[in-house]
Every structure is written in structure tokens, then in C-alpha cells.
Design an enzyme around this catalytic site. Sequence first.
Site, short mmCIF file in Angstrom:
data_model
loop_
_atom_site.label_atom_id
_atom_site.label_comp_id
_atom_site.label_asym_id
_atom_site.label_seq_id
_atom_site.Cartn_x
_atom_site.Cartn_y
_atom_site.Cartn_z
N SER A 179 33.09 14.28 19.78
CA SER A 179 32.77 15.49 19.03
C SER A 179 34.04 16.29 18.74
O SER A 179 34.98 15.74 18.14
CB SER A 179 31.73 16.30 19.81
OG SER A 179 31.14 17.26 18.99
N ASP A 345 22.79 10.07 15.67
CA ASP A 345 23.61 11.29 15.58
C ASP A 345 23.55 11.80 14.14
O ASP A 345 24.10 11.20 13.23
CB ASP A 345 25.06 10.95 15.99
CG ASP A 345 25.96 12.19 16.03
OD1 ASP A 345 25.56 13.26 15.54
OD2 ASP A 345 27.09 12.06 16.56
N HIS A 378 23.51 13.19 19.01
CA HIS A 378 24.95 13.43 19.11
C HIS A 378 25.45 13.40 20.56
O HIS A 378 26.48 12.81 20.87
CB HIS A 378 25.26 14.78 18.46
CG HIS A 378 26.68 15.19 18.57
ND1 HIS A 378 27.70 14.51 17.94
CD2 HIS A 378 27.27 16.22 19.24
CE1 HIS A 378 28.85 15.11 18.20
NE2 HIS A 378 28.62 16.14 18.99
N1 LIG Z 1 27.01 19.46 23.85
C1 LIG Z 1 28.40 19.28 23.78
C2 LIG Z 1 28.85 18.59 22.55
C3 LIG Z 1 28.71 19.43 21.33
O1 LIG Z 1 29.42 18.82 20.31
C4 LIG Z 1 29.11 20.59 23.98
O2 LIG Z 1 28.44 21.61 24.08
O3 LIG Z 1 30.33 20.60 24.06
#
Ligand SMILES: N[C@@H](CCO)C(=O)O
Length: 405
Positions: A179, A345, A378
Site C-alpha cells: 500500500s 483489492d 486490499h
Molecule cells: N490498513 C492498512 C493499510 C491501508 O492501506 C493501514 O491502515 O495502514
Amino acid sequence: MDSTLTPNAEHGAESLLRDEARRAVYEASPASDPRSPVMLFSADEPLAMDSGARLAPFQVAYQTAGTLNAQRSNAVLICHALTGDQHFAHRHPVTGKPGWWETLVGPGKPVDTDRYFVVCSNVIGSCMGSTGPASLNPETGRPYGLDFPLVTIRDMVRAQAMLLDRLGIPDLFLCIGGSMGGMQVLQWASLFPERVFAAMPIATGARHSAQNIAFHEVGRQAIMADPAWADGRYLEEGTRPAKGLGVARMGAHITYLSEPALHRKFGRRLQNRAAPTFSFNADFQIESYLRHQGLSFVERFDANAYLYLTRAMDYFDLAEDHGGVLGNAFRGSKTRFCVMSFTSDWLFPTADSRAIVHALNAVAAPVAFVEVESDKGHDAFLLDEPAMFSAAKGFIDAAARARGL
Ligand SMILES: N[C@@H](CCO)C(=O)O
Ligand SMILES: CC(=O)SCCNC(=O)CCNC(=O)[C@H](O)C(C)(C)COP(=O)(O)OP(=O)(O)OC[C@H]1O[C@@H](n2cnc3c(N)ncnc32)[C@H](O)[C@@H]1OP(=O)(O)O
């Protein structure tokens, strides 16, 4: 029961530590002891930021695992996502939960801490020990709030590079993250190609899409609409924009999952009741779950840091930085890449990963592409996904052989 964002007593949601405890953890542990919850790097030089600002002084909180070899050739940098931190493989000092990537990183794991020296730092602009909007502004003696300069993904990477310089790590065997962490991996490979032997960007994109910017904007507006936000000066006012931040997290959290996962986990099941209450209580399990996610997030994260880090992701567009051609970001690179996506995702769909792979192909960079079949959405990269682990292990083991490790 209150129908707004309050603890769901029916679920028995435990309250985590409060802001005061979080601050205490980070203020009390500046040691260089790897067993300390926080190791701190205080930079000698200002951080030259994309906004033109020069941040000084600044510090980076980090953690390590494993041992740097004599050749200094086995270093791995783990880049965390939006609300992650340096506690990748150690129990979290605030939440008490296991490290967020203990599934992937540890002795005998794909990122094997018996073989590699692993570093993970809290990004600049965050709130877990690195300098960010909750830090004291030396010019005013008050928390920066919105006087903190806007942060970019490249600023985060520059700060990490300064940390690695201090640790005596000339180049990375592997740079890996999911991410927002994947954005940092791509930025590393583009900005410092000679310092990255292998790169693994997971569940990410080379630019933040309009839809993703839109979700972030809704979250930011929720925070700023909370009167307790106080124009970003809530730390001085002694208020907390908990409702705004909680709602922001609830909305964002939906984007980290998937429709099939929500159906599998909750469906239309009711929360501890046989029939709807004909009110706005959390009748459905999914409502109760989201409230829990919002509330527990507020206990561990700073609202202004959330504004800044979501903005950093919004601004990320690696092609734009290279004349509109993504391949230019990697031209001449010798880094070997493994790009990974998850079928469910919808935040960073496989098409985003394919765009990265095509750009790398176009400049003849060595790249493998793995699309993992998963219904977890995701956040699958944070969960138990055997196909992710086996592909990561294969890629990392092959890269290690090529590196002579
Ligand atoms: N759930 C993760 C990934 C979000 O992209 C976060 O809060 O960092
Ligand atoms: C990438 C980095 O750098 S770290 C990222 C930052 N960290 C995170 O984002 C972690 C927060 N995210 C999550 O927890 C995400 O949900 C996931 C997807 C990663 C975790 O998925 P899972 O392990 O499947 O957990 P799940 O989504 O079921 O959530 C479990 C929590 O919901 C609670 N919960 C489950 N059902 C309900 C319900 N009906 N009502 C209320 N709460 C509920 C559980 O009690 C548990 O609470 P806890 O986390 O306080 O112990």
C-alpha cells in the site's frame, strides 16, 4: 445505546491505551536498545522536503531485527502502510498486539531475520515517534499542527535514506512494503536505484487514483468537521477529534476489505439481538464491527497525522515526476522487481500493478508479477495469505542467491 460512534458495550470492545500512554511510551524510550519500544535517529541535517521546507530538527523512530553481516549486504527495509509503524515484528507498545508483519517477517519466514538485517522506520509525518504534526515546533514551542510542512512519499524516502546512512547501510538487499509502503518501495527504486538490489511493491500503485483521493478527502472532511479538531490545534485545546477520526477510519476501513469478505464475515447478521431495534443502534454486525474499528483506531493514531499521510498518498504520481512516462522512473535500473496484487483489492486493483509491470517491461527492467487469488481485499497483504508468502519466499530466496547471500 448511543447510535453515534461510542463503544459498543454489547460487543465488550476493550479500550486501548489513551493518548497520554502513547505519548509516555515514545517520550520515555529514546534508547538505542533494540529491545526498547522505540529506537530514535536524530538527524544532524535538515530534511529538504518537496514543498521547499527544510525540516529541522527531525527524528525517525525505527526498529530492527536480525544482524547486519560483515559485508553490509543483507539489509532489508520494510516500508509501512498508512497507519502502520516501526513495530513490524515486535509486540506493539500501545495496542499490545503482535508486530503487524510477523506473518511475513521473522526467523525462518520469507523475510528471514536469521539471514537478513531488517529495518523498519515510522515515516516522517506520522505519530509513532518520528517527527510529525503532533511534534513540538521549535519556533513556537507548541505542537506543529497544520504548521507542519506537507509531506510527500519522496520526503519519507529521503528521511529513510538518512537513517540508513547513519546505520552504515550502503545499499539494500531488499525494499518491501504494501500500500503506502509499496509507494515508498517504488520511490526508493526510482530515487536511489543503485541502493536497491531487489524491490517488492505489494498492493500498491504508481499513482493514487481519483477514487482513492476521493475516499481520503471524505475522511479528512470528517476530521475537520469535528469541532474538537479545533483547526488542528486540539492538542493545545485539550480536545480530541475522536468522532471525526473514527468516522474517517470507518469509511477507509471498508475500502481495505471486499464485498465477498464482508459477506463471509458478517453478511446481514444482527449483533447480539434477535430482531432489529427500530433505531440507529448498531443492529448489524458490520455496523458494530466498523464502530469497533473506528474507536480502536482513535486510541492509537493522531488525527493530524492522518490528514498529512493521506495527503502524501494523494500527491504520489511517479509518472508525473518523470515527464508523464512511468518507465522513465526506472530507466537504466538494475533492481529486480516482484510486483504483487490481490484479486479482490479494489483500492489498488491488479490493473495498477500491471501498469507498473508494463512500465518496467518497457525499460527492460527485470520484473516478476504475481496476482494472488484472495477474497480479503486490499488488507490481504497484512493477513495470512499462503500464496503471498510462497511467492515472496521464492522471489527473495532467488534474489539472495543472486546477491551471494
Ligand atoms: N490498513 C492498512 C493499510 C491501508 O492501506 C493501514 O491502515 O495502514
Ligand atoms: C501495513 C502496516 O504497516 S500496519 C497497518 C496498520 N494496522 C492495521 O491496519 C490494522 C487494522 N486493520 C485491521 O485490523 C484489518 O481489519 C485487518 C484486515 C488487517 C485485520 O483483519 P482480521 O485479522 O481478519 O481482523 P478483523 O477485520 O476481523 O478485525 C478483528 C477485530 O474486529 C473486532 N470485531 C469482530 N467482529 C466484531 C463485531 N461484530 N463487532 C465489533 N467488533 C468486532 C474483533 O474483536 C477484533 O478486535 P481487535 O482488533 O480489537 O482485537
